[in-house]
Design a protein around this motif. Sequence first.
Motif, mmCIF file in Angstrom:
data_model
loop_
_atom_site.group_PDB
_atom_site.id
_atom_site.type_symbol
_atom_site.label_atom_id
_atom_site.label_comp_id
_atom_site.label_asym_id
_atom_site.label_seq_id
_atom_site.Cartn_x
_atom_site.Cartn_y
_atom_site.Cartn_z
ATOM 1 N N VAL A 106 44.958 15.506 40.826
ATOM 2 C CA VAL A 106 46.194 15.254 41.560
ATOM 3 C C VAL A 106 46.025 15.878 42.933
ATOM 4 N N ASN A 107 46.060 15.046 43.956
ATOM 5 C CA ASN A 107 45.851 15.525 45.325
ATOM 6 C C ASN A 107 44.638 16.445 45.442
ATOM 7 N N GLY A 108 43.579 16.072 44.763
ATOM 8 C CA GLY A 108 42.324 16.795 44.907
ATOM 9 C C GLY A 108 42.107 17.913 43.918
ATOM 10 N N PHE A 109 43.167 18.392 43.296
ATOM 11 C CA PHE A 109 43.067 19.469 42.306
ATOM 12 C C PHE A 109 42.697 18.895 40.941
ATOM 13 N N ALA A 110 41.809 19.571 40.214
ATOM 14 C CA ALA A 110 41.546 19.207 38.832
ATOM 15 C C ALA A 110 42.802 19.464 38.014
ATOM 16 N N ALA A 111 43.219 18.447 37.267
ATOM 17 C CA ALA A 111 44.462 18.540 36.508
ATOM 18 C C ALA A 111 44.263 17.883 35.151
ATOM 19 N N SER A 156 53.735 15.111 25.286
ATOM 20 C CA SER A 156 54.832 15.923 25.825
ATOM 21 C C SER A 156 55.220 15.496 27.232
ATOM 22 N N GLY A 157 54.386 14.649 27.867
ATOM 23 C CA GLY A 157 54.696 14.240 29.233
ATOM 24 C C GLY A 157 54.530 15.366 30.245
ATOM 25 N N ARG A 158 53.672 16.322 29.924
ATOM 26 C CA ARG A 158 53.453 17.458 30.821
ATOM 27 C C ARG A 158 52.062 17.377 31.466
ATOM 28 N N SER A 159 51.974 17.925 32.668
ATOM 29 C CA SER A 159 50.706 17.999 33.403
ATOM 30 C C SER A 159 50.492 19.425 33.882
ATOM 31 N N TRP A 160 49.219 19.788 34.090
ATOM 32 C CA TRP A 160 48.919 21.144 34.555
ATOM 33 C C TRP A 160 47.617 21.155 35.352
ATOM 34 N N LEU A 161 47.473 22.208 36.151
ATOM 35 C CA LEU A 161 46.235 22.411 36.903
ATOM 36 C C LEU A 161 45.212 23.117 36.023
ATOM 37 N N GLN A 162 43.951 22.690 36.140
ATOM 38 C CA GLN A 162 42.878 23.292 35.347
ATOM 39 C C GLN A 162 42.352 24.576 36.001
ATOM 40 N N HIS A 163 41.902 25.492 35.152
ATOM 41 C CA HIS A 163 41.151 26.655 35.620
ATOM 42 C C HIS A 163 39.705 26.232 35.879
ATOM 43 N N CYS A 164 39.323 26.232 37.136
ATOM 44 C CA CYS A 164 37.968 25.858 37.565
ATOM 45 C C CYS A 164 37.416 26.987 38.437
ATOM 46 N N PRO A 165 36.108 27.030 38.650
ATOM 47 C CA PRO A 165 35.607 27.931 39.688
ATOM 48 C C PRO A 165 36.325 27.615 41.004
ATOM 49 N N GLY A 166 36.888 28.638 41.634
ATOM 50 C CA GLY A 166 37.638 28.448 42.869
ATOM 51 C C GLY A 166 39.139 28.344 42.677
ATOM 52 N N SER A 167 39.599 28.202 41.433
ATOM 53 C CA SER A 167 41.047 28.171 41.201
ATOM 54 C C SER A 167 41.650 29.541 41.501
ATOM 55 N N MET A 168 42.865 29.540 42.074
ATOM 56 C CA MET A 168 43.601 30.782 42.319
ATOM 57 C C MET A 168 44.837 30.760 41.430
ATOM 58 N N ALA A 169 45.083 31.851 40.722
ATOM 59 C CA ALA A 169 46.168 31.874 39.744
ATOM 60 C C ALA A 169 46.791 33.256 39.701
ATOM 61 N N MET A 170 47.950 33.337 39.032
ATOM 62 C CA MET A 170 48.704 34.588 38.966
ATOM 63 C C MET A 170 48.419 35.301 37.648
ATOM 64 N N ALA A 171 48.071 36.590 37.728
ATOM 65 C CA ALA A 171 47.921 37.404 36.519
ATOM 66 C C ALA A 171 49.308 37.739 35.973
ATOM 67 N N ARG A 172 49.331 38.212 34.750
ATOM 68 C CA ARG A 172 50.621 38.549 34.135
ATOM 69 C C ARG A 172 50.410 39.480 32.957
#
Lengths: 284, 284
Positions: free
Chosen positions: A130-135, A141-157
């Motif tokens: 989706v717009n260049g991001f691996a998804a 469920s009709g849900r979509s998400w971004l994949q964790h890839c090398p270079g992905s930035m994400a929030m710890a918790r």
Amino acid sequence: MRIVGYMMALMLASPALAEAQTPWRAIAPENLLVIDTDYGRTVIELNPEFAPNHVQRIRDLAAMEFYDGLTFYRVIEGFVAQAGRGEGEGAPVLPEAFPALLNENDRASAGLEFAHLGSPDLYAKISGHVNGFAAAQDPDSGRSWLQHCPGSMAMARDNDPDTGDAEFYIVLGPGTRYLDRNLTVFGRVIDGMEFIQKLNRGVRAIDSGVIADVARRDVIHSFKIAADMPEATRPAYEVMPTPSEEFTAHKTSKRVRNEEFFYRHPPEVVEACTVVAPGRRAVK
Amino acid sequence: MRIVGYMMALMLASPALAEAQTPWRAIAPENLLVIDTDYGRTVIELNPEFAPNHVQRIRDLAAMEFYDGLTFYRVIEGFVAQAGRGEGEGAPVLPEAFPALLNENDRASAGLEFAHLGSPDLYAKISGHVNGFAAAQDPDSGRSWLQHCPGSMAMARDNDPDTGDAEFYIVLGPGTRYLDRNLTVFGRVIDGMEFIQKLNRGVRAIDSGVIADVARRDVIHSFKIAADMPEATRPAYEVMPTPSEEFTAHKTSKRVRNEEFFYRHPPEVVEACTVVAPGRRAVK
């Protein structure tokens, strides 16, 4: 001659992209994050389409220079480089105006322009971009998400999925797809991933990769949104559009290897993480 | 407290290995390659079980210090770091005693102790490990081969599959499995992969990643087989045995994530490349 032979053979392993057919998508300066370390400049595209509140949080914290001077204090080879709250000396206090965020680790598929990968995926029923991001998508469920890839930035918790607030990580290697839909991916490196790969590492088995020697932790000299930088000097980037004929050709070039070099025809598969849409500097 | 929470949560994402139950396999010093660069020491296990002639070639060239002083002159982020013949200034001449090698990119499955992965693989019917290396099998042809993973060391070649002689590459990122059975993998990094990740990169679109500025090419200061180093100072390494109960537990810990941190249960899959058997320094 021989060296040329090597080079030609190896160039065939990375075929040139097809000529550009559609204009590349300019990244809005509000979505362009610029991180400077000792090693160079890394440029990240933020993704408000999937994680609007996380992106706004990063914009707000960048504007108050929250991350400037902090370090990548937990860095594990092949896993992640992590920063944001520090560990030990100088751990910053997050202002009260920035409470924990509700997770944005997936969203409704409706309204997304999804470019199907066209290859099977081990982790999701439907994989693509989706717009260049691996998804990825779950049709039930009709849900979509971004994949964790090398270079992905994400929030710890913490264990509670709604506890991320400022601590982030950048993925260094493969094998982190098990984090998909558990943590919120909100960006991806567009340029300068090699400088993130140069960050000093900790040892996973020792304090979970936290670098004990504070002097060995690499400093974030500057963490800015391009929109907050002077227009004359801020970087500008654009991304190959997805879906597009050019992107389809790009994926096919990685999936189907008919060059003479491949005397044994490789299986015609590819993974979304390794064919993310290329980015490049835009001519301003 | 909060920082501890982050650390605990992230430690859960990388569960500790089960207690050692079987002795780890010592790597013979003849199969231990030690590469020193400005960034540190990288230790590689060579694999004569799959590529005996390639391993002997590396031993011979290391003994004559062929690689010492050469550079990683072609380095592409997420793809490979390449050296051996150089490009431009100082390309070495390979002595006539070292002709091109017949490829050893697969071998008969008979006689191999194959630890099945137990998860599907996109590129091969059967995936798993042989003595710690990620490997694959084709039951129809009865052939087995080593997988291209981050950290794999392999021989470059011309279009003819039997033209490799000295030029090698170390894999930096995922997405190179399409090279399996086309090029000969003969080793894997056991320690110090982070120093390979620090190597200066070229730009893939420019001269196929060859670094034009010779001064930016990182030098191989020393490229030695441990058996050729003084016994008192040479490193010694050992590897978790495969198959073994400990390795099965290791794979399961990466495949099945039942920790509280994962409020959404990830798909129970894993790839051979990301669960290669860990190596560690041996107590001499």
